[in-house]
Write a protein that holds these residues in place. Structure first.
Motif, PDB file in Angstrom:
ATOM      1  N   ILE A 249     -28.273 -51.711   0.460  1.00 55.78           N
ATOM      2  CA  ILE A 249     -27.973 -50.311   0.772  1.00 55.78           C
ATOM      3  C   ILE A 249     -26.963 -50.309   1.914  1.00 55.78           C
ATOM      4  CG2 ILE A 249     -28.890 -48.180   1.793  1.00 55.78           C
ATOM      5  CD1 ILE A 249     -31.525 -48.728   0.336  1.00 55.78           C
ATOM      6  N   LEU A 250     -25.905 -49.513   1.760  1.00 53.39           N
ATOM      7  CA  LEU A 250     -24.941 -49.301   2.840  1.00 53.39           C
ATOM      8  C   LEU A 250     -25.013 -47.835   3.247  1.00 53.39           C
ATOM      9  CD1 LEU A 250     -22.514 -50.251   4.608  1.00 53.39           C
ATOM     10  CD2 LEU A 250     -21.024 -49.490   2.734  1.00 53.39           C
ATOM     11  N   LEU A 251     -25.330 -47.602   4.522  1.00 58.63           N
ATOM     12  CA  LEU A 251     -25.365 -46.232   5.050  1.00 58.63           C
ATOM     13  C   LEU A 251     -24.059 -45.980   5.798  1.00 58.63           C
ATOM     14  CD1 LEU A 251     -28.987 -46.143   6.546  1.00 58.63           C
ATOM     15  CD2 LEU A 251     -28.251 -45.244   4.338  1.00 58.63           C
ATOM     16  N   THR A 252     -23.319 -44.963   5.375  1.00 56.21           N
ATOM     17  CA  THR A 252     -22.053 -44.618   6.015  1.00 56.21           C
ATOM     18  C   THR A 252     -22.139 -43.222   6.600  1.00 56.21           C
ATOM     19  OG1 THR A 252     -20.835 -45.955   4.407  1.00 56.21           O
ATOM     20  CG2 THR A 252     -19.568 -44.320   5.661  1.00 56.21           C
ATOM     21  N   THR A 253     -21.949 -43.108   7.907  1.00 54.21           N
ATOM     22  CA  THR A 253     -21.963 -41.780   8.522  1.00 54.21           C
ATOM     23  C   THR A 253     -20.533 -41.346   8.815  1.00 54.21           C
ATOM     24  OG1 THR A 253     -22.985 -40.404  10.221  1.00 54.21           O
ATOM     25  CG2 THR A 253     -22.205 -42.525  10.938  1.00 54.21           C
ATOM     26  N   THR A 254     -20.274 -40.062   8.566  1.00 52.64           N
ATOM     27  CA  THR A 254     -18.973 -39.467   8.844  1.00 52.64           C
ATOM     28  C   THR A 254     -19.193 -38.347   9.854  1.00 52.64           C
ATOM     29  OG1 THR A 254     -18.385 -39.907   6.527  1.00 52.64           O
ATOM     30  CG2 THR A 254     -16.899 -38.481   7.792  1.00 52.64           C
ATOM     31  N   PRO A 255     -18.506 -38.378  11.008  1.00 46.42           N
ATOM     32  CA  PRO A 255     -18.754 -37.366  12.036  1.00 46.42           C
ATOM     33  C   PRO A 255     -18.602 -35.936  11.506  1.00 46.42           C
ATOM     34  CG  PRO A 255     -17.391 -39.133  12.904  1.00 46.42           C
ATOM     35  CD  PRO A 255     -17.512 -39.375  11.430  1.00 46.42           C
ATOM     36  N   ARG A 256     -19.482 -35.059  11.966  1.00 46.56           N
ATOM     37  CA  ARG A 256     -19.504 -33.669  11.494  1.00 46.56           C
ATOM     38  C   ARG A 256     -18.194 -32.943  11.785  1.00 46.56           C
ATOM     39  NH1 ARG A 256     -20.678 -29.976  15.436  1.00 46.56           N
ATOM     40  NH2 ARG A 256     -21.941 -28.630  14.111  1.00 46.56           N
ATOM     41  N   ASP A 257     -17.455 -33.365  12.830  1.00 52.56           N
ATOM     42  CA  ASP A 257     -16.222 -32.670  13.225  1.00 52.56           C
ATOM     43  C   ASP A 257     -14.959 -33.309  12.651  1.00 52.56           C
ATOM     44  OD1 ASP A 257     -17.518 -30.691  14.820  1.00 52.56           O
ATOM     45  OD2 ASP A 257     -17.833 -32.188  16.377  1.00 52.56           O
ATOM     46  N   TYR A 258     -15.137 -34.251  11.699  1.00 49.06           N
ATOM     47  CA  TYR A 258     -13.960 -34.889  11.063  1.00 49.06           C
ATOM     48  C   TYR A 258     -13.035 -33.807  10.530  1.00 49.06           C
ATOM     49  CZ  TYR A 258     -13.233 -39.904  10.400  1.00 49.06           C
ATOM     50  OH  TYR A 258     -12.857 -41.217  10.555  1.00 49.06           O
ATOM     51  N   TYR A 259     -11.731 -33.928  10.854  1.00 49.79           N
ATOM     52  CA  TYR A 259     -10.743 -32.891  10.539  1.00 49.79           C
ATOM     53  C   TYR A 259     -10.048 -33.249   9.226  1.00 49.79           C
ATOM     54  CZ  TYR A 259      -7.215 -29.321  11.767  1.00 49.79           C
ATOM     55  OH  TYR A 259      -6.397 -28.204  11.812  1.00 49.79           O
TER      56      TYR A 259
ATOM     57  N   THR B 226     -10.653 -39.628  16.983  1.00 51.37           N
ATOM     58  CA  THR B 226     -10.393 -39.197  18.362  1.00 51.37           C
ATOM     59  C   THR B 226     -10.410 -37.678  18.447  1.00 51.37           C
ATOM     60  OG1 THR B 226      -8.038 -39.397  17.814  1.00 51.37           O
ATOM     61  CG2 THR B 226      -9.030 -41.207  19.041  1.00 51.37           C
ATOM     62  N   GLY B 227     -10.905 -37.170  19.579  1.00 53.98           N
ATOM     63  CA  GLY B 227     -11.055 -35.729  19.776  1.00 53.98           C
ATOM     64  C   GLY B 227      -9.737 -35.010  19.936  1.00 53.98           C
ATOM     65  N   ASP B 228      -9.710 -33.735  19.481  1.00 50.97           N
ATOM     66  CA  ASP B 228      -8.490 -32.943  19.520  1.00 50.97           C
ATOM     67  C   ASP B 228      -8.882 -31.466  19.389  1.00 50.97           C
ATOM     68  OD1 ASP B 228      -5.837 -32.327  19.508  1.00 50.97           O
ATOM     69  OD2 ASP B 228      -5.404 -33.103  17.497  1.00 50.97           O
ATOM     70  N   MET B 229      -7.993 -30.559  19.755  1.00 51.87           N
ATOM     71  CA  MET B 229      -8.213 -29.116  19.563  1.00 51.87           C
ATOM     72  C   MET B 229      -7.254 -28.638  18.479  1.00 51.87           C
ATOM     73  SD  MET B 229     -10.639 -28.309  21.702  1.00 51.87           S
ATOM     74  CE  MET B 229     -10.613 -26.521  21.824  1.00 51.87           C
ATOM     75  N   GLN B 230      -7.825 -28.063  17.390  1.00 52.30           N
ATOM     76  CA  GLN B 230      -6.999 -27.630  16.259  1.00 52.30           C
ATOM     77  C   GLN B 230      -7.584 -26.354  15.638  1.00 52.30           C
ATOM     78  OE1 GLN B 230      -4.167 -28.898  15.161  1.00 52.30           O
ATOM     79  NE2 GLN B 230      -4.112 -30.784  16.381  1.00 52.30           N
TER      80      GLN B 230
ATOM     81  N   LEU C 147     -10.469 -25.103  17.816  1.00 58.00           N
ATOM     82  CA  LEU C 147     -11.809 -25.679  17.952  1.00 58.00           C
ATOM     83  C   LEU C 147     -11.682 -27.181  18.176  1.00 58.00           C
ATOM     84  CD1 LEU C 147     -13.726 -23.937  15.001  1.00 58.00           C
ATOM     85  CD2 LEU C 147     -13.747 -23.269  17.410  1.00 58.00           C
ATOM     86  N   TRP C 148     -12.720 -27.766  18.785  1.00 59.53           N
ATOM     87  CA  TRP C 148     -12.740 -29.216  18.985  1.00 59.53           C
ATOM     88  C   TRP C 148     -12.987 -29.891  17.644  1.00 59.53           C
ATOM     89  CZ3 TRP C 148     -15.330 -33.796  18.493  1.00 59.53           C
ATOM     90  CH2 TRP C 148     -14.919 -34.841  19.326  1.00 59.53           C
ATOM     91  N   VAL C 149     -12.100 -30.805  17.249  1.00 61.64           N
ATOM     92  CA  VAL C 149     -12.235 -31.529  15.981  1.00 61.64           C
ATOM     93  C   VAL C 149     -12.074 -33.022  16.257  1.00 61.64           C
ATOM     94  CG1 VAL C 149     -11.284 -29.577  14.674  1.00 61.64           C
ATOM     95  CG2 VAL C 149      -9.758 -31.431  15.422  1.00 61.64           C
ATOM     96  N   MET C 150     -12.308 -33.820  15.227  1.00 65.37           N
ATOM     97  CA  MET C 150     -12.094 -35.264  15.351  1.00 65.37           C
ATOM     98  C   MET C 150     -11.052 -35.705  14.322  1.00 65.37           C
ATOM     99  SD  MET C 150     -14.764 -38.437  15.262  1.00 65.37           S
ATOM    100  CE  MET C 150     -15.665 -37.912  16.713  1.00 65.37           C
ATOM    101  N   GLN C 151      -9.934 -36.200  14.813  1.00 65.27           N
ATOM    102  CA  GLN C 151      -8.887 -36.715  13.930  1.00 65.27           C
ATOM    103  C   GLN C 151      -9.334 -38.081  13.394  1.00 65.27           C
ATOM    104  OE1 GLN C 151      -6.304 -35.111  12.981  1.00 65.27           O
ATOM    105  NE2 GLN C 151      -5.805 -33.579  14.545  1.00 65.27           N
ATOM    106  N   PRO C 152      -9.389 -38.254  12.061  1.00 67.82           N
ATOM    107  CA  PRO C 152      -9.894 -39.503  11.488  1.00 67.82           C
ATOM    108  C   PRO C 152      -9.064 -40.727  11.891  1.00 67.82           C
ATOM    109  CG  PRO C 152      -9.809 -37.787   9.818  1.00 67.82           C
ATOM    110  CD  PRO C 152      -9.101 -37.240  11.023  1.00 67.82           C
ATOM    111  N   ASP C 153      -9.771 -41.809  12.194  1.00 66.31           N
ATOM    112  CA  ASP C 153      -9.135 -43.120  12.396  1.00 66.31           C
ATOM    113  C   ASP C 153      -9.037 -43.751  11.002  1.00 66.31           C
ATOM    114  OD1 ASP C 153      -8.573 -45.777  12.716  1.00 66.31           O
ATOM    115  OD2 ASP C 153     -10.012 -46.133  14.324  1.00 66.31           O
ATOM    116  N   MET C 154      -7.842 -43.755  10.424  1.00 59.48           N
ATOM    117  CA  MET C 154      -7.679 -44.194   9.042  1.00 59.48           C
ATOM    118  C   MET C 154      -8.003 -45.678   8.856  1.00 59.48           C
ATOM    119  SD  MET C 154      -7.311 -41.407   7.690  1.00 59.48           S
ATOM    120  CE  MET C 154      -7.329 -42.054   6.020  1.00 59.48           C
ATOM    121  N   ASN C 155      -7.900 -46.474   9.929  1.00 58.17           N
ATOM    122  CA  ASN C 155      -8.293 -47.886   9.823  1.00 58.17           C
ATOM    123  C   ASN C 155      -9.789 -48.011   9.537  1.00 58.17           C
ATOM    124  OD1 ASN C 155      -5.741 -48.935  10.262  1.00 58.17           O
ATOM    125  ND2 ASN C 155      -5.974 -48.940  12.489  1.00 58.17           N
TER     126      ASN C 155
END
Length: 478
Positions: free
Chosen positions: A260-270, A440-444, A454-462
Motif C-alpha cells: 500500500i502506498l499512501l500519498t497525501t496532497t496538501p489541501r491548499d495545493y494550487y 511553497t506558500g504564496d498568495m493568489q 488567499l494563501w495557497v501552495m504552489q506545487p513542487d513539480m519534482n
C-alpha cells in the motif's frame, strides 16, 4: 415404572432432541449467512460447514446413549447454539455495515437560507418580504433549484440582490444590506477564510438538500491493483453532504504484492479543477465543494492516474474509530504539543481524542501543512495496521457501530467482501509506505472565492513527478 413416568421421560427426550435440531437449524443459517456475505473464503466456509455437521452428529448421537450421556449432549448443543446465535449476529452486522457504507452513488448539496443570529424570523414564510442575497459566479444550477423551491414555499417572487462573490454576499448580510442570504452550505469555509467568526453571527433559517448522481471511473477488479481516494471532511450531518476536503490521501493498493502506498496532497495545493475552474486555478480543498468526484478528477489530473474508488471519512469520527480499535500506535517524526497533549518523537500510543489532535496540528512545524499531511498519513497507517491484525476481532461490534455513520464509499458490498475474503484466505501482512507532495506558500486569487488573494501552495513539480513514478511501480508490480 408408571405410565406417567414413562411419558415424562419420553417428553424430556423429545425436548432434548428438539434442542439438538435447533442447533442444526442455526448451523444451516450460519452457513447461509457466511456464504451470502462473501466475507469468508470458500475453504473456510467449507471447513466450518464440515465442523458444524460433525458437532451436530455428535450431539444428536449422544441422545441415544444411556447413563446420562445424553444430558452432556444437550448442554453441548445449547452452548454451540449460543455461539451460533452470536456468530450469525456478528456476520449479519458486518454484512449490513458493508451495505450501509458501500455502493454510494450520489452527492448532496445542502442549500441554505441564512439570517443574522438575532433575526426574529422562525421560518421562510416569516421572511417572504425580506431582501435575499445571492452570488452569481459559481454553483448557479443549485442556486436556480433553490430559488424555485423558496418561491413555491413563500408563494411569491423573491426580492433578490445579486453579488459577484460569496464573500460579498455574506458581508452584505452582516451589514444589513440584505436580511437573508442563499448559498450552498459547502461555501461556509470559503466565507470564513475572509470573515472571522462568521458562523457565530448567523443561523440557518431553512435548508434544502439536492442529490446529484456521482460521475466516477468504471469499477475495477479489487483483486487487481487500484487507487482509492480517502477524503477527510469536517462537517456534521450526512456524510454525503458536499464539503471542503481537509484531508486528501490516495491509497494505491496492490493486492498481489500486498503493498500500500499512501500519498497525501496538501489541501491548499494550487491547481486547476477539471470541468469547473477552466484556465483559472483554485485550492485542492475547494474541489470538494463541487463533489467527491470533482476532487477525484483533480487528483487524477495532478498524478496522471485513474482513481476507481473513494472513501469519505468524517474526521471528527476518527475519535470513535480509534477508540473502538482500542487505540493505535502512531509514529511521530517530531516531539510537539497540541490540543493539550504531548507527543514524543517515535512511537505514541494514542486514543481517539489524541489521534485527532495529532492529525490536526500544523502550527508546531516549520513545514506547516506539509507536515500535517504526513501526520495524517501516520495515523491512517496505524489504523490500517491495527485493522488488519487479529486484534480487530475483539472489538468487532464496537467498530461496526462506530463506522456506519462515519464512512461512505462507492465500493460495493460485494467488492469489499471479495477483498476481505482474499485477505483472510492468504493471511499475509501488508507493507505500508507513505509519501507526500510538497510545495511553497504564496498568495493568489482562487476560482471559488473571486479576486480576493488567499494563501495557497504552489506545487513542487519534482515531488509530483517522484510520486507518479512510485505509484506506477507499485501498481504494475506482480
Amino acid at each position: 415404572m408408571s405410565h406417567h413416568s414413562q411419558d415424562k421421560k419420553k417428553n424430556r427426550h423429545m425436548i432434548e432432541k428438539l434442542v439438538v435440531l435447533v442447533q442444526l437449524l442455526l448451523s444451516a443459517v450460519f452457513i447461509m449467512v457466511a456464504w451470502d456475505s462473501g466475507l469468508l473464503p470458500v475453504k473456510y466456509v467449507a471447513a466450518v460447514s464440515a465442523l458444524l455437521l460433525v458437532l451436530f452428529g455428535i450431539c444428536f448421537g449422544m441422545q441415544y446413549i444411556k447413563n446420562k450421556v445424553h444430558i452432556v449432549g444437550v448442554v453441548l448443543s445449547v452452548l454451540i447454539s449460543i455461539a451460533l446465535v452470536f456468530g450469525n449476529i456478528y456476520l449479519s452486522k458486518a454484512n449490513n455495515l458493508l451495505k450501509d457504507v458501500g455502493g454510494a452513488a450520489y452527492k448532496t448539496d445542502n442549500m441554505v437560507v441564512v439570517v443574522k443570529k438575532n433575526n426574529p424570523a422562525k421560518n421562510l414564510l416569516d421572511a417572504k418580504n425580506y431582501r435575499f442575497g445571492i452570488q452569481t459566479t459559481v454553483d448557479q444550477e443549485n442556486n436556480e433549484l433553490m430559488k424555485e423551491d423558496i418561491g413555491k414555499i413563500i408563494g411569491r417572487e423573491m426580492k433578490l440582490i445579486e453579488y459577484e462573490t460569496i464573500q460579498e454576499e455574506a458581508q452584505a448580510l452582516l451589514d444589513g444590506k440584505v436580511e437573508a442570504a442563499i448559498y450552498n452550505e459547502a461555501f461556509t469555509g470559503i466565507i470564513e477564510e475572509n470573515i472571522e467568526d462568521y458562523s457565530s453571527e448567523v443561523r440557518i433559517l431553512y435548508q434544502y438538500g439536492i442529490d446529484t448522481p456521482l460521475e466516477v471511473e468504471e469499477k475495477a477488479d479489487v483483486l487487481q491493483p487500484f487507487n482509492i481516494y480517502i477524503s477527510g471532511i469536517d462537517v456534521s450531518g450526512p456524510i454525503t453532504t458536499n464539503s471542503r476536503s481537509d484531508v486528501n490521501i490516495i491509497m494505491s493498493v496492490n493486492p498481489t504484492s500486498k503493498q500500500i502506498l499512501l500519498t497525501t496532497t496538501p489541501r491548499d495545493y494550487y491547481v486547476q479543477i477539471p470541468n469547473i475552474s477552466g484556465e483559472q486555478k483554485d485550492k485542492l480543498t475547494h474541489a470538494g465543494i463541487y463533489g467527491v468526484d470533482v476532487s477525484m478528477n483533480t487528483l487524477e489530473s495532478i498524478y496522471g492516474i485513474d482513481i476507481t474508488y473513494y472513501a469519505r471519512v468524517n474526521f471528527t469520527s476518527l475519535i470513535t474509530i480509534v477508540d473502538a480499535l482500542g487505540g493505535v500506535n502512531v509514529e511521530s517524526e517530531y516531539a510537539f504539543s497540541a490540543g493539550g497533549y504531548d507527543f514524543v518523537q517515535g512511537t505514541n500510543h494514542l486514543n481517539g481524542a489524541q489521534a485527532l489532535a495529532f492529525s490536526r496540528e500544523r502550527y508546531s512545524f516549520a513545514e506547516g501543512d506539509n507536515q500535517r499531511g504526513k501526520n495524517q498519513e501516520a495515523v491512517l497507517t496505524a489504523i490500517l495496521q491495527k485493522a488488519m491484525s487479529p486484534a480487530i476481532l475483539t472489538n468487532a461490534s464496537q467498530i461496526i457501530a462506530s463506522v456506519a455513520d462515519s464512512v461512505e464509499t462507492n465500493m460495493t458490498q460485494e467488492e469489499m467482501a471479495k477483498f476481505i475474503s482474499r485477505q483472510l484466505a492468504e493471511g499475509t501482512g501488508w507493507s505500508i509506505e507513505s509519501t507526500a507532495a510538497s510545495g511553497t506558500g504564496d498568495m493568489q486569487p482562487c476560482f471559488s472565492s473571486g479576486s480576493q488573494l488567499l494563501w495557497v501552495m504552489q506545487p513542487d513539480m519534482n515531488s509530483v513527478e517522484a510520486i507518479k513514478q512510485k505509484m506506477g511501480q507499485l501498481l504494475q508490480m506482480q
